[in-house]
Design a protein around this motif. Sequence first.
Motif, PDB file in Angstrom:
ATOM      1  N   ALA A  59      32.601  14.608  39.875  1.00 27.48           N
ATOM      2  CA  ALA A  59      32.518  13.818  38.899  1.00 27.48           C
ATOM      3  C   ALA A  59      34.190  13.374  38.400  1.00 27.48           C
ATOM      4  N   GLY A  60      35.143  13.858  38.959  1.00 28.16           N
ATOM      5  CA  GLY A  60      36.478  13.512  38.718  1.00 28.16           C
ATOM      6  C   GLY A  60      37.040  14.463  37.976  1.00 28.16           C
ATOM      7  N   LYS A  61      36.492  15.926  37.805  1.00 31.44           N
ATOM      8  CA  LYS A  61      37.226  16.735  36.705  1.00 31.44           C
ATOM      9  C   LYS A  61      37.917  17.749  37.650  1.00 31.44           C
ATOM     10  N   ALA A  62      39.010  18.260  36.823  1.00 29.80           N
ATOM     11  CA  ALA A  62      39.794  19.323  37.360  1.00 29.80           C
ATOM     12  C   ALA A  62      39.043  20.708  37.287  1.00 29.80           C
ATOM     13  N   VAL A  63      39.183  21.743  38.026  1.00 30.96           N
ATOM     14  CA  VAL A  63      38.473  22.775  37.968  1.00 30.96           C
ATOM     15  C   VAL A  63      39.348  24.123  38.214  1.00 30.96           C
ATOM     16  N   GLY A  64      39.189  25.096  37.093  1.00 34.13           N
ATOM     17  CA  GLY A  64      39.891  26.273  37.097  1.00 34.13           C
ATOM     18  C   GLY A  64      39.062  27.401  37.366  1.00 34.13           C
ATOM     19  N   ILE A  65      39.742  28.611  37.366  1.00 36.05           N
ATOM     20  CA  ILE A  65      39.059  30.016  37.445  1.00 36.05           C
ATOM     21  C   ILE A  65      40.234  31.048  37.532  1.00 36.05           C
ATOM     22  N   LEU A  66      39.904  32.118  36.977  1.00 36.42           N
ATOM     23  CA  LEU A  66      40.575  33.428  36.733  1.00 36.42           C
ATOM     24  C   LEU A  66      40.081  34.144  37.724  1.00 36.42           C
ATOM     25  N   THR A  67      41.133  35.149  38.366  1.00 37.94           N
ATOM     26  CA  THR A  67      41.107  36.209  39.321  1.00 37.94           C
ATOM     27  C   THR A  67      42.298  37.106  39.221  1.00 37.94           C
ATOM     28  N   VAL A  68      41.975  38.462  39.203  1.00 36.89           N
ATOM     29  CA  VAL A  68      43.344  39.160  39.299  1.00 36.89           C
ATOM     30  C   VAL A  68      43.452  39.846  40.829  1.00 36.89           C
ATOM     31  N   VAL A  69      42.871  39.166  41.761  1.00 44.62           N
ATOM     32  CA  VAL A  69      42.951  39.779  43.301  1.00 44.62           C
ATOM     33  C   VAL A  69      43.667  38.663  43.805  1.00 44.62           C
ATOM     34  N   GLU A  70      44.986  39.073  44.334  1.00 48.04           N
ATOM     35  CA  GLU A  70      45.945  37.853  44.981  1.00 48.04           C
ATOM     36  C   GLU A  70      45.106  37.187  45.994  1.00 48.04           C
ATOM     37  N   ALA A  71      44.573  37.930  46.855  1.00 46.65           N
ATOM     38  CA  ALA A  71      43.988  37.201  48.247  1.00 46.65           C
ATOM     39  C   ALA A  71      42.723  36.151  47.667  1.00 46.65           C
ATOM     40  N   ASP A  72      42.129  36.580  46.491  1.00 43.73           N
ATOM     41  CA  ASP A  72      41.192  35.510  46.027  1.00 43.73           C
ATOM     42  C   ASP A  72      41.660  34.379  45.327  1.00 43.73           C
ATOM     43  N   ALA A  73      42.685  34.755  44.508  1.00 45.98           N
ATOM     44  CA  ALA A  73      43.588  33.707  44.083  1.00 45.98           C
ATOM     45  C   ALA A  73      44.076  32.452  45.120  1.00 45.98           C
ATOM     46  N   ARG A  74      44.606  33.068  46.215  1.00 45.52           N
ATOM     47  CA  ARG A  74      45.129  32.135  47.118  1.00 45.52           C
ATOM     48  C   ARG A  74      44.242  31.245  47.826  1.00 45.52           C
ATOM     49  N   ARG A  75      42.827  32.080  47.945  1.00 46.30           N
ATOM     50  CA  ARG A  75      41.505  31.311  48.524  1.00 46.30           C
ATOM     51  C   ARG A  75      41.198  30.274  47.729  1.00 46.30           C
ATOM     52  N   TYR A  76      41.038  30.558  46.256  1.00 46.01           N
ATOM     53  CA  TYR A  76      40.828  29.446  45.473  1.00 46.01           C
ATOM     54  C   TYR A  76      41.650  28.366  45.523  1.00 46.01           C
ATOM     55  N   ILE A  77      42.870  28.428  45.533  1.00 50.61           N
ATOM     56  CA  ILE A  77      43.870  27.537  45.650  1.00 50.61           C
ATOM     57  C   ILE A  77      43.623  26.589  47.049  1.00 50.61           C
ATOM     58  N   GLU A  78      43.311  27.414  47.950  1.00 53.41           N
ATOM     59  CA  GLU A  78      43.232  26.570  49.204  1.00 53.41           C
ATOM     60  C   GLU A  78      42.037  25.784  49.241  1.00 53.41           C
ATOM     61  N   GLN A  79      40.846  26.103  48.358  1.00 55.62           N
ATOM     62  CA  GLN A  79      39.761  25.635  48.240  1.00 55.62           C
ATOM     63  C   GLN A  79      39.735  24.348  47.346  1.00 55.62           C
ATOM     64  N   GLY A  80      40.845  24.200  46.683  1.00 62.15           N
ATOM     65  CA  GLY A  80      41.197  23.035  45.989  1.00 62.15           C
ATOM     66  C   GLY A  80      41.188  23.089  44.528  1.00 62.15           C
ATOM     67  N   PHE A  81      41.004  24.465  43.772  1.00 61.45           N
ATOM     68  CA  PHE A  81      41.087  24.675  42.388  1.00 61.45           C
ATOM     69  C   PHE A  81      42.310  24.168  41.934  1.00 61.45           C
ATOM     70  N   GLU A  82      42.396  23.345  40.617  1.00 61.51           N
ATOM     71  CA  GLU A  82      43.573  22.751  40.244  1.00 61.51           C
ATOM     72  C   GLU A  82      44.060  23.868  39.361  1.00 61.51           C
ATOM     73  N   PHE A  83      43.686  24.633  38.356  1.00 59.84           N
ATOM     74  CA  PHE A  83      44.211  25.352  37.717  1.00 59.84           C
ATOM     75  C   PHE A  83      43.629  26.879  37.625  1.00 59.84           C
TER      76      PHE A  83
END
Length: 261
Positions: free
Chosen positions: A209-233
């Motif tokens: 739908a053309g929207k940016a997607v964000g998420i919160l995590t306190v686990v560094e490995a998860d943060a890097r994975r979400y970034i690699e998956q294309g989460f914007e914020f």
Amino acid sequence: MAYTALPNSFRRDILARRRLIGCWSSLTSHITTEILGQAGFDWILLDCEHAPNDLTTLIPQLMALKDSRSAPVVRPPANDPVLIKRLLDIGFVNLLLPFIESAAAAQRAVAATRYPPLGIRGVSNAQRCNRYGAHAEYAQQIHEHLCVLLQIESRAGIDALDEILQVPGVDGIFIGPADLSAALGHFGDPGHREVQAAIADIHARSHAAGKAVGILTVVEADARRYIEQGFEFVAVGTDQALFRSATQGLRERFPSDGPME
């Protein structure tokens, strides 16, 4: 360069779906918030849903961030037009609205940020948001600079996502992994395959739908994975967890002799 209310470069970056790295702030202190701002995060979430923030603690934190490159984002305790109005009046332009479960709720959230006839925001001509009346064009300019982010964290929210994404004025979608995992029957286990499948589904439909997607995590490995998956914020940590980890680690490196007999 510091983020400023008008123009809102954070919203510009959200709409352009640029990568933005953030941090969650729950300690309600202008000092800790200022330190976070000095670290150079793109955005800092000031939480009112699960932290004891109120207007009197939020204003000093906004002041502490005014010369920072970190954009202040606020999460009110509920999708309530009175609470949203008061947050806008003290100067917030970026809002994350929790627990959105329908297109009607999304429409209420957007309407609460707009003056009539576009919405239902109450009018006051001398507030911090318009420099106490000195910014005479504020009401005419503010709508194009407001950033409305909606949090999806329940089965109902997932089911209604396609309709939510079509609501005008919705700028981005945020996934709450803790509540989502609880809603899906996996309390405390956001890494469960069913939860991760739901996260991937929300991400894919929102992107379609053309929207940016964000998420919160306190686990560094998860943060890097979400970034690699294309989460914007992505919020890559919380001030509370960072402080607890640092203080606990320091104490454990210096054991005492134990209690005296």
